[in-house]
Every structure is written in C-alpha cells, then in structure tokens.
Design an enzyme around this catalytic site. Structure first.
Site, PDB file in Angstrom:
ATOM      1  N   SER A   1      39.482  -7.409  16.487  1.00  9.33           N
ATOM      2  CA  SER A   1      38.902  -6.270  15.777  1.00  9.33           C
ATOM      3  C   SER A   1      38.607  -6.639  14.320  1.00  9.33           C
ATOM      4  O   SER A   1      37.572  -6.250  13.769  1.00  9.33           O
ATOM      5  CB  SER A   1      39.834  -5.061  15.845  1.00  9.33           C
ATOM      6  OG  SER A   1      41.007  -5.316  15.117  1.00  9.33           O
TER       7      SER A   1
ATOM      8  N   ARG B   1      34.726  -6.452  13.271  1.00  2.00           N
ATOM      9  CA  ARG B   1      34.359  -5.399  12.314  1.00  2.00           C
ATOM     10  C   ARG B   1      33.560  -5.988  11.141  1.00  2.00           C
ATOM     11  O   ARG B   1      32.473  -5.535  10.812  1.00  2.00           O
ATOM     12  CB  ARG B   1      35.602  -4.708  11.788  1.00  2.00           C
ATOM     13  CG  ARG B   1      35.279  -3.590  10.806  1.00  2.00           C
ATOM     14  CD  ARG B   1      36.526  -2.945  10.260  1.00  2.00           C
ATOM     15  NE  ARG B   1      37.396  -2.466  11.332  1.00  2.00           N
ATOM     16  CZ  ARG B   1      38.545  -3.020  11.672  1.00  2.00           C
ATOM     17  NH1 ARG B   1      38.980  -4.075  11.024  1.00  2.00           N
ATOM     18  NH2 ARG B   1      39.274  -2.524  12.640  1.00  2.00           N
TER      19      ARG B   1
ATOM     20  N   ASN C   1      29.422  -5.446  10.717  1.00  2.99           N
ATOM     21  CA  ASN C   1      28.874  -4.761   9.548  1.00  2.99           C
ATOM     22  C   ASN C   1      27.899  -5.628   8.784  1.00  2.99           C
ATOM     23  O   ASN C   1      26.808  -5.203   8.417  1.00  2.99           O
ATOM     24  CB  ASN C   1      30.017  -4.337   8.623  1.00  2.99           C
ATOM     25  CG  ASN C   1      30.555  -2.980   8.986  1.00  2.99           C
ATOM     26  OD1 ASN C   1      29.939  -1.966   8.704  1.00  2.99           O
ATOM     27  ND2 ASN C   1      31.685  -2.969   9.670  1.00  2.99           N
TER      28      ASN C   1
END
Lengths: 156, 255
Positions: free
Chosen positions: B191, B195, B199
């Site tokens: 994660s 993440r 982004n």
C-alpha cells in the site's frame, strides 16, 4: 512497467541515505537544537530571576528609604529640641550672668559710696577742724565768719 | 514533441519510458536511479553542511529551514512513535525530504528535461523517480524489512510467532490468524508503494496530457494543476513518512 533490478538499486540507495542521515545529519542537528532550547530556557529563567532580584532590591530600597526618612526626621526633631535646649540654657546663663554682673556692680557701687562717705566724713572733719582753726585764728569777724561758713558749705 | 512528427500515443509512451540498461528482470532504470541519487545527494549534502555549520546561536537562512524540517519530523515522531529508537526519526526525515524532492521533479515542465536530454543524445528520460514503481517499492520494502527486523529485535522471535498464531482469534483459529497476519503485514509495503506511485504517476500523466493540448490552453490547465500538485507531492511525502512512523511504532510495541 515491471519490477526489475532497479528495485535493489533503490533499496541500496535508500539504505545508504538512511544510514547517512542517522549518522551525520540527525544527531548534530538535534543536539544543536536541544542545546539552543536549553540556552533559551536558561536565559528565560535568568531573566525571571533577574526580575525577581530587581523586585526584591526595589522593596529593600523602599524599606531603606523609609527608614532613612524616619531617621532623618528623628534627627531633625532631636536637633531642634537640642537647639531649643541650648538656646534656653544660653538664655539662662546670660540672665544669671547679667544678674551677677548687676549684683557685683551694685556691690561695688555701695563700696564706692561707703568709701566716698568715709572720705567725705574725714574731709568734713578736716574742713571743720580747718574752719575752726581759722575762726579761732581770726577772732570774730562776722562778715569773714559768714564768708568762711559759706565757703565751707560750698565745699560739702 | 521534439523527435519529429509523433502521434499523441507515441508522445505519451515516450514520456513514460525509462532510460534503461539490461534485459528482463535485470533491467536498471538509469534515469530514475541517477535522479534519485542526485536528489538524495542534494538532501544529504545540504543537510550535512547545515548540520556541520549549525550553531546554537540565532539560526539563519538555510539552517533555519533545516531546523524547521527536523523539528517538524521530530514532533511527528514524538506524537506517533511510542518507543525508544535512534533510527525512526532520521528514517522519517530521510523519507520525507527525499520523497518530497523526487516528487518535486513533477513540477518541472514535462518536456524540459527530456528535451535537454535528447539534445545530448539520451533517447529516453523519465524525470520523476517516484513515478517508477520500482523506486517506491524499493523504499517501502526497505521499510518493511526494518519493520520485520525491529519486530524480531524488540519483541523477540517467540513473541512474534505467538502474535501471528494466536491473535486476534485465539489458538483454535491458528491458520486463519496466520493468514490474517500475513495479509496485514504484506499490505503495508504494497500500500505504501502503490499509494505514492499511483498519485505521482497519475499526476505526471495529467501533465503529459495537458502538454498535448494546444499551447494557448495549456497555461490555464497546467497552472492550476501544478498548484494543486504542490499540495499532493507534500502530502504524499508526509503520508509515506507518517505511515512509516506508525508501522515502526507498531513493530516496537508488544500487545
């Protein structure tokens, strides 16, 4: 986009960076900051202490000033009292001295008067004797007699 | 669009291709690595200089900035990390500043560096290292290894095994507990990496797409997006750092 050996390169780089930061960047910076924090805290404490000391000193000064003022007024009062006393004493002395002088002057005067009286008495006696001698010497000459008596009376 | 006539697809693909050497798994994305090294060197060098020159007097200029960063990270660590470790705070600082710098590459006009690179004969250049999954995964796996290492070091192997087997459902559901624990642990690096990568990759892609528009439209779109992106890159760096701190804190705590 696939997982490749770049991963290992990145892991090694990352590890080295962490090691470097842990060894050479973080500890000196943090110690400097903590030291400064301590310095500031110390400075503030010192300032506080100084302020307190000043307050104490000011209170002490006020106390001292009050005491000094009291003492000064006491001294002034004492001095005034003393001066009055001195003046009074001087007046007394002067009065006594004056009276003494007056007394001694009167005594002297009396002595002088007595002496004058004694002298006068002696002189009157001498004059009377002289008058008598002259009267006896010249026999009775009324006019001369009268004149002599007049002269005698003038000499008194 | 410097390499002659290109279709939009070619343009995008060109921008998303790494400069790499090697084949298959043994490919090295040179551009990501070199830029990451340069930025890491910039971070370490400047902070090292600031640390060496740091005085306890009134801080000025760069020292103030570095101290603000250190204080910010230190505070975050103190708030979230309930243990005693010499590693976590420097780790957090490294993560925050380095990721921020790598993300910052995103704000350089998308065509500038690849164009300059092409002038000196470098065919591909992907400027933002954090849009490379290898890079974000490399960081998150390093964090993951640290988590495992500190779990074993602080709690001891016995406690770790006990925790994985008997929590949260007691000894009768042992396999299920273990499975849950494994998923929980492996979700952490995945994660973290996805993440950040997601982004930044999306952000970069949008910059590329904006760059494809007619030039008179570009400023109206790329300016707001760039301003918004300042927030994103800082936030992503911060999130990575905070989660690392929290994970490290969990590794140091016994249940």
């Amino acid at each position: 986009m696939s997982i490749t050996a770049t991963l290992f390169g990145q892991m090694i780089t990352f590890g080295l960076l962490i090691w470097f930061t842990m060894k050479f960047v973080w500890p000196p910076l943090l110690s400097v900051m903590e030291e400064r924090q301590k310095k500031i805290a110390d400075g503030l404490a010192a300032g506080e202490a100084g302020l307190q000391a000043r307050e104490t000193a000011e209170a002490e000064i006020a106390e001292l000033v009050t005491t000094a003022k009291n003492q000064a007024s006491e001294i002034v009062a004492q001095a005034e009292k003393r001066s009055t006393e001195i003046v009074e004493a001087a007046k007394d002395t002067a009065r006594q001295e004056g009276q003494r002088l007056i007394a001694s002057a009167q005594a002297e005067l009396e002595q002088e008067i007595n002496r004058a009286r004694t002298t006068l008495r002696a002189e009157v006696a001498a004059i009377a004797v002289a008058g008598a001698e002259r009267i006896l010497a010249r026999e009775v000459d009324t006019a001369q007699h009268q004149q002599l008596l007049g002269e005698l009376a003038k000499q008194l | 669009m410097s390499a002659g006539p290109q279709t939009p697809t070619q343009y995008i693909v060109h921008h998303l291709t790494n400069l790499s050497v090697g084949e298959g798994f043994w490919t090295l994305n040179i551009d990501s690595l070199v830029i990451a090294w340069l930025l890491g060197g910039l971070f370490c060098g400047s902070f090292y200089l600031a640390a060496r020159r740091a005085t306890t007097g009134v801080p000025t200029g760069f020292q103030s900035f570095v101290e603000i960063m250190v204080e910010f990270v230190d505070q975050s660590v103190r708030e979230s990390f309930h243990g005693n470790s010499k590693l976590v705070a420097p780790l957090a600082l490294t993560i925050f500043v380095w990721i921020f710098l790598m993300n910052l590459m995103d704000l350089i006009p998308v065509d500038l560096l690849p164009w300059l690179a092409q002038l000196v004969g470098i065919p591909y250049l992907k400027v933002v290292p954090t849009t490379d999954l290898n890079m974000t995964l490399g960081m998150s796996i390093t964090v993951f290894l640290l988590i495992i290492f500190y779990s074993l070091k602080v709690k001891g192997p016995k406690e770790v095994i006990k925790e994985s087997l008997f929590h949260p459902f007691g000894p009768w559901l042992m396999p299920f507990n273990l499975l849950l624990k494994l998923v929980e642990e492996f979700a952490k690096p995945v994660s973290l990496a996805l993440r950040l990568f997601g982004n930044l990759y999306a952000g970069e892609l949008i910059f590329i797409l904006i760059a494809l528009l007619p030039f008179y439209l570009q400023p109206f779109l790329s300016l707001p997006w760039a301003i918004f992106h300042i927030l994103i890159i800082t936030l992503q760096a911060f999130v990575f750092m905070m989660l690392t701190i929290v994970y490290m804190s969990m590794a140091h705590e016994t249940h």
